[in-house]
Design an enzyme around this catalytic site. Structure first.
Site, PDB file in Angstrom:
ATOM      1  N   LYS A  86       0.846  -1.202   0.000  1.00 17.74           N
ATOM      2  CA  LYS A  86       0.000   0.000   0.000  1.00 17.74           C
ATOM      3  C   LYS A  86       0.878   1.248   0.000  1.00 17.74           C
ATOM      4  O   LYS A  86       1.536   1.559   0.993  1.00 17.74           O
ATOM      5  CB  LYS A  86      -0.883   0.042   1.251  1.00 17.74           C
ATOM      6  CG  LYS A  86      -1.937   1.134   1.141  1.00 17.74           C
ATOM      7  CD  LYS A  86      -2.508   1.549   2.468  1.00 17.74           C
ATOM      8  CE  LYS A  86      -1.787   2.695   3.112  1.00 17.74           C
ATOM      9  NZ  LYS A  86      -1.780   3.951   2.360  1.00 17.74           N
ATOM     10  N   CYS A  91      13.368  10.328   7.671  1.00 17.77           N
ATOM     11  CA  CYS A  91      13.217   9.771   9.020  1.00 17.77           C
ATOM     12  C   CYS A  91      14.503   9.922   9.836  1.00 17.77           C
ATOM     13  O   CYS A  91      14.455  10.096  11.046  1.00 17.77           O
ATOM     14  CB  CYS A  91      12.803   8.316   8.943  1.00 17.77           C
ATOM     15  SG  CYS A  91      13.796   7.380   7.785  1.00 17.77           S
ATOM     16  N   GLU A 139       9.802  15.048  16.381  1.00 16.50           N
ATOM     17  CA  GLU A 139      10.145  14.933  14.962  1.00 16.50           C
ATOM     18  C   GLU A 139       9.281  15.927  14.180  1.00 16.50           C
ATOM     19  O   GLU A 139       8.051  15.853  14.206  1.00 16.50           O
ATOM     20  CB  GLU A 139       9.852  13.513  14.460  1.00 16.50           C
ATOM     21  CG  GLU A 139      10.180  13.353  12.996  1.00 16.50           C
ATOM     22  CD  GLU A 139       9.948  11.937  12.472  1.00 16.50           C
ATOM     23  OE1 GLU A 139       8.832  11.431  12.601  1.00 16.50           O
ATOM     24  OE2 GLU A 139      10.906  11.360  11.930  1.00 16.50           O
ATOM     25  N   GLU A 195       9.945   0.748  10.467  1.00 19.77           N
ATOM     26  CA  GLU A 195      10.994   1.759  10.313  1.00 19.77           C
ATOM     27  C   GLU A 195      10.292   3.085  10.564  1.00 19.77           C
ATOM     28  O   GLU A 195       9.491   3.527   9.752  1.00 19.77           O
ATOM     29  CB  GLU A 195      11.590   1.653   8.914  1.00 19.77           C
ATOM     30  CG  GLU A 195      12.975   2.210   8.830  1.00 19.77           C
ATOM     31  CD  GLU A 195      12.949   3.645   8.364  1.00 19.77           C
ATOM     32  OE1 GLU A 195      12.881   4.518   9.268  1.00 19.77           O
ATOM     33  OE2 GLU A 195      12.964   3.886   7.166  1.00 19.77           O
TER      34      GLU A 195
HETATM   35  P1  NAP Z   1       1.811   7.770   8.708  1.00 14.44           P
HETATM   36  O1  NAP Z   1       0.432   7.838   9.284  1.00 14.44           O
HETATM   37  O2  NAP Z   1       2.791   6.977   9.469  1.00 14.44           O
HETATM   38  O3  NAP Z   1       1.681   7.189   7.209  1.00 14.44           O
HETATM   39  C1  NAP Z   1       2.578   6.278   6.628  1.00 14.44           C
HETATM   40  C2  NAP Z   1       1.794   5.173   5.922  1.00 14.44           C
HETATM   41  O4  NAP Z   1       0.996   4.485   6.882  1.00 14.44           O
HETATM   42  C3  NAP Z   1       0.816   5.704   4.858  1.00 14.44           C
HETATM   43  O5  NAP Z   1       0.775   4.777   3.787  1.00 14.44           O
HETATM   44  C4  NAP Z   1      -0.499   5.716   5.612  1.00 14.44           C
HETATM   45  O6  NAP Z   1      -1.632   5.661   4.791  1.00 14.44           O
HETATM   46  C5  NAP Z   1      -0.367   4.448   6.447  1.00 14.44           C
HETATM   47  N1  NAP Z   1      -1.265   4.399   7.610  1.00 14.44           N
HETATM   48  C6  NAP Z   1      -1.796   5.421   8.317  1.00 14.44           C
HETATM   49  N2  NAP Z   1      -2.569   4.965   9.321  1.00 14.44           N
HETATM   50  C7  NAP Z   1      -2.535   3.613   9.252  1.00 14.44           C
HETATM   51  C8  NAP Z   1      -3.125   2.559  10.027  1.00 14.44           C
HETATM   52  N3  NAP Z   1      -3.920   2.816  11.061  1.00 14.44           N
HETATM   53  N4  NAP Z   1      -2.856   1.292   9.684  1.00 14.44           N
HETATM   54  C9  NAP Z   1      -2.059   1.000   8.639  1.00 14.44           C
HETATM   55  N5  NAP Z   1      -1.470   1.954   7.868  1.00 14.44           N
HETATM   56  C10 NAP Z   1      -1.699   3.239   8.179  1.00 14.44           C
HETATM   57  O7  NAP Z   1       2.402   9.192   8.499  1.00 14.44           O
HETATM   58  P2  NAP Z   1       1.693  10.579   8.094  1.00 14.44           P
HETATM   59  O8  NAP Z   1       0.443  10.774   8.895  1.00 14.44           O
HETATM   60  O9  NAP Z   1       1.548  10.602   6.610  1.00 14.44           O
HETATM   61  O10 NAP Z   1       2.810  11.630   8.544  1.00 14.44           O
HETATM   62  C11 NAP Z   1       2.840  12.118   9.862  1.00 14.44           C
HETATM   63  C12 NAP Z   1       4.230  12.157  10.394  1.00 14.44           C
HETATM   64  O11 NAP Z   1       4.805  10.857  10.370  1.00 14.44           O
HETATM   65  C13 NAP Z   1       5.227  12.997   9.640  1.00 14.44           C
HETATM   66  O12 NAP Z   1       5.121  14.350   9.937  1.00 14.44           O
HETATM   67  C14 NAP Z   1       6.518  12.399  10.087  1.00 14.44           C
HETATM   68  O13 NAP Z   1       6.889  12.925  11.333  1.00 14.44           O
HETATM   69  C15 NAP Z   1       6.204  10.926  10.231  1.00 14.44           C
HETATM   70  N6  NAP Z   1       6.634  10.138   9.049  1.00 14.44           N
HETATM   71  C16 NAP Z   1       7.759   9.405   9.151  1.00 14.44           C
HETATM   72  C17 NAP Z   1       8.205   8.704   8.051  1.00 14.44           C
HETATM   73  C18 NAP Z   1       9.459   7.881   8.088  1.00 14.44           C
HETATM   74  O14 NAP Z   1      10.061   7.668   7.058  1.00 14.44           O
HETATM   75  N7  NAP Z   1       9.845   7.360   9.220  1.00 14.44           N
HETATM   76  C19 NAP Z   1       7.512   8.752   6.850  1.00 14.44           C
HETATM   77  C20 NAP Z   1       6.339   9.489   6.787  1.00 14.44           C
HETATM   78  C21 NAP Z   1       5.912  10.183   7.909  1.00 14.44           C
HETATM   79  P3  NAP Z   1      -2.313   6.983   4.139  1.00 14.44           P
HETATM   80  O15 NAP Z   1      -2.140   6.798   2.705  1.00 14.44           O
HETATM   81  O16 NAP Z   1      -3.749   6.947   4.543  1.00 14.44           O
HETATM   82  O17 NAP Z   1      -1.604   8.156   4.685  1.00 14.44           O
END
Ligand code: NAP
Ligand code: MG
Length: 526
Positions: free
Chosen positions: A219, A328, A425, A294
């Site tokens: 996904k 990250c 972060e 990760e």
């Molecule tokens: P996120 O919620 O962690 O999203 C990452 C992935 O997880 C997306 O594909 C998202 O789908 C999916 N996801 C979200 N909720 C889920 C659930 N309950 N069960 C399974 N999968 C789920 O991150 P974000 O909300 O986009 O970003 C918020 C913050 O996360 C950023 O500001 C940053 O601090 C952090 N982040 C960290 C990384 C990293 O590389 N470590 C990457 C991205 C973000 P959707 O398509 O619906 O979003």
């Protein structure tokens, strides 16, 4: 022409899959095509698949829902992409399970290697298109995207090389038995990736899964699905059999959760926020899935007084501003030894002022747009909080322009270790710079975090570098460099930065389980 034929095949496939009268009517009038021509900002036109990729073909979602994908540099729509629901996850898992059970898990290593080598070649051949897609969809500079694509092909090739090197052990348990262990694949892997490195994370997930004989339902993030769908075509062309790789763009809360809870999904691999990582672990616990995560970071980047300061400044800038700070392992907390603090801060300010922010496709752009309005708002909110907490903005601190999600590279000085901008972060081009006096002082400050993804050390003293690296609680330590990834070097987090390692030999452990075999020998005295 293209649109009409795609529409027709979409409707026919939809009918075949559902067998329900009301869906029949709905799909027959489906207006979304499965492929659209897109003109890239560099002027070239390519064909973008917009369907879900299930069982070797692009299909509409079962309920025909689509979602709009936008370009963060212009805020304009790029295309509508089908949005998977739980019924589509069901179909994708079924296809992946069939492919796993019927042939892929037992395919000759050479077959898996050939697919990955071919896929790596195809990524190279399509590198410019893939990089442009990535910059258009995510907003990162084209230079950044080119770097991503280069690592993607290197990594896929490296994965292919492991196919015939997945060794077990022969274990001496005495002459009355013969014992050995083998590594076997897990089954269908659910892979959930973020929007900051869409194609790179796609490769970090599918490469090790495929070479070890697993099949995949991946996904992409809802905001950045384009490169994964484009690359699905390359999988087909590389000879990856139907059902081995399935791509389902859609909502994390809906289909991400469905993957985590599905009894036929044996493993979840996730990259994203620590908060979502916790939810994923909870949901995966119901069926005791293997989970690798990760997650986030707040990585320290340390400059000792004896470092080559000009090089160190370039590294700390690259450490935080690379990929618009959406990394990250970004070196978001810089620690500078007190005797060179003012000098480094001034050099850092000057260097930052020279970085060009703007159109990702301009030749000398270093930093493109943030990926979404949500991220832009979050970043600017942290800048405000930092100022309210009493930190000083040395440079930046504002949105750049009124169109597109651009943020000025921002340096905060005069920070205290308990400020939110030092603890949280931010995931944008925002860095804090603090002073330290001794090794003990900086080691204590650097380790004072829930995270532990990476750390940087800048010094000319090799002994000090190694000694300090031993004391830092982080999965990756970069010495006199930063964000220096290599396909053979494992990457992953200590603490709440994650579980498991990606890349290198370590990644293969995430996708295999050990089977032990012990056989009695009837004639031990012969
Ligand atoms: P996120 O919620 O962690 O999203 C990452 C992935 O997880 C997306 O594909 C998202 O789908 C999916 N996801 C979200 N909720 C889920 C659930 N309950 N069960 C399974 N999968 C789920 O991150 P974000 O909300 O986009 O970003 C918020 C913050 O996360 C950023 O500001 C940053 O601090 C952090 N982040 C960290 C990384 C990293 O590389 N470590 C990457 C991205 C973000 P959707 O398509 O619906 O979003
Ligand atoms: Mg986008």
């Amino acid at each position: 022409m293209l649109h009409t034929s795609c529409l027709r095949s979409a409707a026919v496939r939809g009918i075949a899959r559902s067998g329900m009268a009301n869906s029949y009517v709905l799909r027959l009038y489906s207006s979304a095509p499965l492929r659209v021509p897109i003109t890239l900002p560099n002027g070239t036109t390519y064909t973008q698949p917009t369907g879900l990729f299930i069982n070797g073909e692009f299909v509409p979602s079962a309920d025909n829902r689509t979602t709009e994908v936008t370009d963060p540099s212009t805020e304009l729509p790029i295309a509508r992409v089908f949005k998977a629901g739980t019924a589509d996850v069901e179909n994708a898992v079924k296809a992946a399970k069939t492919a796993f059970d019927s042939h892929w898990s037992t395919a000759d290593p050479e077959v898996r290697a050939k697919c990955l080598f071919k896929l790596a070649d195809l990524v190279e051949q399509h590198a410019e298109t893939l990089a442009a897609i990535e910059s258009m969809d995510n907003g990162k500079s084209l230079e950044c995207s080119r770097g991503d694509v280069s690592l993607v092909s290197k990594y896929l090739r490296s994965c292919g090389g492991w196919a015939d090197k997945l060794y077990g052990n022969v274990i001496d348990t005495g002459k009355e038995h013969f014992a050995y262990s083998v590594r076997e694949p897990l089954g269908v892997c659910g892979q959930i990736i973020p929007w900051n490195f869409p194609l790179l994370m796609w490769s970090w997930k599918i490469g090790p899964a495929l070479v070890t004989g697993n099949t995949v339902v991946l996904k992409p993030a809802e905001t950045t699905p384009l490169s994964a769908l484009y690359a699905a075509q390359l999988c087909q062309e590389a000879g990856v059999p139907a059902g081995v790789v399935n791509i389902v763009p859609g909502s994390g809360r809906v289909i991400g959760e469905a993957l985590c809870k599905h009894p036929d999904v044996k493993k979840i691999a996730f990259t994203g926020s620590t908060a979502t990582g916790r939810t994923i672990m909870r949901n995966a616990a119901e069926t005791v899935k293997k989970v690798t995560l990760e997650l986030g970071g707040k990585s320290p980047n340390i400059v000792f007084a004896d470092a080559d300061l000009d090089k160190a400044v370039k590294n700390i800038a690259h450490g935080i501003f690379f990929n618009s700070g959406e990394v990250c392992c970004a070196g978001s907390r810089v620690y500078v030894q007190d005797s060179v603090y003012d000098e480094v801060l001034e050099k850092f300010r000057q260097y930052t002022a020279s970085l060009k922010v703007g159109n990702p496709f301009d030749k000398d752009t270093y930093q493109g747009a943030q990926t979404s309005q949500k991220q832009l708002d979050k970043i600017l909110d942290y800048v405000k909080r930092g100022e309210e907490e009493g930190a000083r903005v040395v440079i930046g601190g504002k949105r750049r322009g009124a169109k597109g999600y651009f943020v000025e590279p921002t340096i905060f000085a005069d920070v205290k270790e308990d400020m939110q901008i030092v603890k949280d972060e931010i995931f944008g081009p925002i860095v804090t710079v603090s002073k330290f006096s001794t090794v003990n002082d900086v080691v204590h400050k650097a380790n004072d975090s829930q995270y532990g993804l990476a750390a940087g050390i800048h010094t000319k003293d090799v002994n000090k570098a190694i000694a300090v690296s031993r004391r830092l609680k982080a999965g990756t330590i970069w010495i006199n460099t930063y964000n220096a990834f290599h396909q053979s070097v494992p990457f992953g987090g200590f603490g709440q930065s994650g579980i498991g390692r990606e890349m290198g030999a370590a990644a293969l452990e995430n996708y295999t389980q050990v089977k032990s075999v012990r056989m009695a020998i009837d004639a031990p005295e012969i």
